[in-house]
Design an enzyme around this catalytic site. Structure first.
Site, PDB file in Angstrom:
ATOM      1  N   CYS A  79      52.218 -25.552  17.193  1.00 27.53           N
ATOM      2  CA  CYS A  79      50.768 -25.654  17.391  1.00 27.53           C
ATOM      3  C   CYS A  79      50.180 -24.309  17.838  1.00 27.53           C
ATOM      4  O   CYS A  79      50.099 -23.397  17.029  1.00 27.53           O
ATOM      5  CB  CYS A  79      50.485 -26.810  18.351  1.00 27.53           C
ATOM      6  SG  CYS A  79      48.844 -27.494  18.098  1.00 27.53           S
ATOM      7  N   HIS A 182      53.595 -31.301  17.282  1.00 33.97           N
ATOM      8  CA  HIS A 182      54.349 -31.180  18.547  1.00 33.97           C
ATOM      9  C   HIS A 182      55.643 -31.988  18.490  1.00 33.97           C
ATOM     10  O   HIS A 182      55.656 -33.151  18.903  1.00 33.97           O
ATOM     11  CB  HIS A 182      53.496 -31.726  19.704  1.00 33.97           C
ATOM     12  CG  HIS A 182      52.363 -30.841  20.080  1.00 33.97           C
ATOM     13  ND1 HIS A 182      52.442 -29.897  21.081  1.00 33.97           N
ATOM     14  CD2 HIS A 182      51.113 -30.763  19.593  1.00 33.97           C
ATOM     15  CE1 HIS A 182      51.296 -29.274  21.199  1.00 33.97           C
ATOM     16  NE2 HIS A 182      50.465 -29.775  20.312  1.00 33.97           N
ATOM     17  N   GLU A 184      58.038 -31.769  20.405  1.00 32.81           N
ATOM     18  CA  GLU A 184      58.517 -31.978  21.785  1.00 32.81           C
ATOM     19  C   GLU A 184      57.869 -33.213  22.424  1.00 32.81           C
ATOM     20  O   GLU A 184      58.275 -33.628  23.503  1.00 32.81           O
ATOM     21  CB  GLU A 184      58.261 -30.715  22.639  1.00 32.81           C
ATOM     22  CG  GLU A 184      56.843 -30.489  23.116  1.00 32.81           C
ATOM     23  CD  GLU A 184      55.877 -29.997  22.039  1.00 32.81           C
ATOM     24  OE1 GLU A 184      56.233 -29.990  20.852  1.00 32.81           O
ATOM     25  OE2 GLU A 184      54.730 -29.646  22.398  1.00 32.81           O
TER      26      GLU A 184
HETATM   27  N1  GLN Z   1      43.667 -25.821  19.537  1.00 32.50           N
HETATM   28  C1  GLN Z   1      44.662 -25.008  20.171  1.00 32.50           C
HETATM   29  C2  GLN Z   1      44.486 -23.533  19.817  1.00 32.50           C
HETATM   30  O1  GLN Z   1      43.716 -23.207  19.009  1.00 32.50           O
HETATM   31  C3  GLN Z   1      46.055 -25.459  19.796  1.00 32.50           C
HETATM   32  C4  GLN Z   1      46.296 -26.864  20.305  1.00 32.50           C
HETATM   33  C5  GLN Z   1      47.713 -27.180  20.657  1.00 32.50           C
HETATM   34  O2  GLN Z   1      48.567 -26.299  20.840  1.00 32.50           O
HETATM   35  N2  GLN Z   1      47.964 -28.456  20.841  1.00 32.50           N
HETATM   36  O3  GLN Z   1      45.153 -22.721  20.386  1.00 32.50           O
END
Ligand code: GLN
Length: 199
Positions: A79, A182, A184
């Site tokens: 992410c 994610h 995890e």
């Molecule tokens: N929206 C976040 C970003 O732009 C990422 C979200 C996440 O890691 N769950 O960094």
């Protein structure tokens, strides 16, 4: 075998729990002296990529980690971690052209993974969702998305590992794995098991 988990912000503890379940030695990367030891893999967790990038710079971790990734240290970015690895962001509001004609992104990126990501790509209504999809090399697994990016485009030599609704959500390039979701935060251990096999 030892894995370093970036622990300056975001969901790092959950990654550590996965490594514990697999019996893999690991440590938290919080400051420069943590990088004095040798290690075999790096996890960049989810969180807020703008904050994480800034902290990496402020804590003097950015250049050291950048060099290690460039030199082939296996890395798993989930992410926000994917956003840190990506070479481009398609919807960065401050992606303006500065004097030298270069892009100036609001996220400080390692830019070692040649893909273009779209941040917060699912909008507000679909901010968080779960699904199941087949991820190449890994299998059919639950995917949890939270204010997630997806990948708009990839260079030819980037392997696409998974798509959800036609959007790329998992890639591999050499030793780098970038996931929009994610792993995890689900019960499944197979993503971490695959990553460890690369380390
Ligand atoms: N929206 C976040 C970003 O732009 C990422 C979200 C996440 O890691 N769950 O960094």
């Amino acid at each position: 075998m030892k894995i370093g988990v970036l622990a300056v912000q975001g969901a790092f503890i959950e990654h550590e729990k996965k490594l514990e379940s697999l019996g893999i030695d690991h440590f938290e990367i919080r400051q420069k002296k943590d990088l004095l030891q040798d290690f075999d893999g790096l996890i960049l967790p989810g969180g807020e990529s703008t904050v994480m990038g800034k902290l990496l710079k402020d804590l003097d971790l950015f250049d050291l980690l950048h060099k290690k990734i460039q030199n082939g240290l296996p890395v798993l970015g989930t992410c926000a971690g994917l956003i840190l690895l990506a070479s481009d962001i398609s919807n960065d509001i401050s992606n303006d052209i500065c004097n030298q004609g270069q892009h100036k992104s609001s996220v400080l990126q390692f830019a070692t993974l040649p893909v273009k990501v779209k941040r917060n790509a699912y909008g507000r209504q679909l901010g968080s969702f779960s699904t199941i999809a087949d991820v190449k090399h890994i299998g059919n697994i639950p995917l949890r998305f939270i204010r997630a990016p997806y990948i708009d485009s990839v260079n030819d030599d980037v392997e696409i590992l998974a798509k959800v609704d036609g959007n790329i959500v998992a890639v591999q390039y050499r030793n780098q794995i970038g996931l929009a979701f994610h792993p995890e935060l689900t019960e499944d251990l197979s993503v971490h098991r695959y990553f460890v096999s690369l380390c």
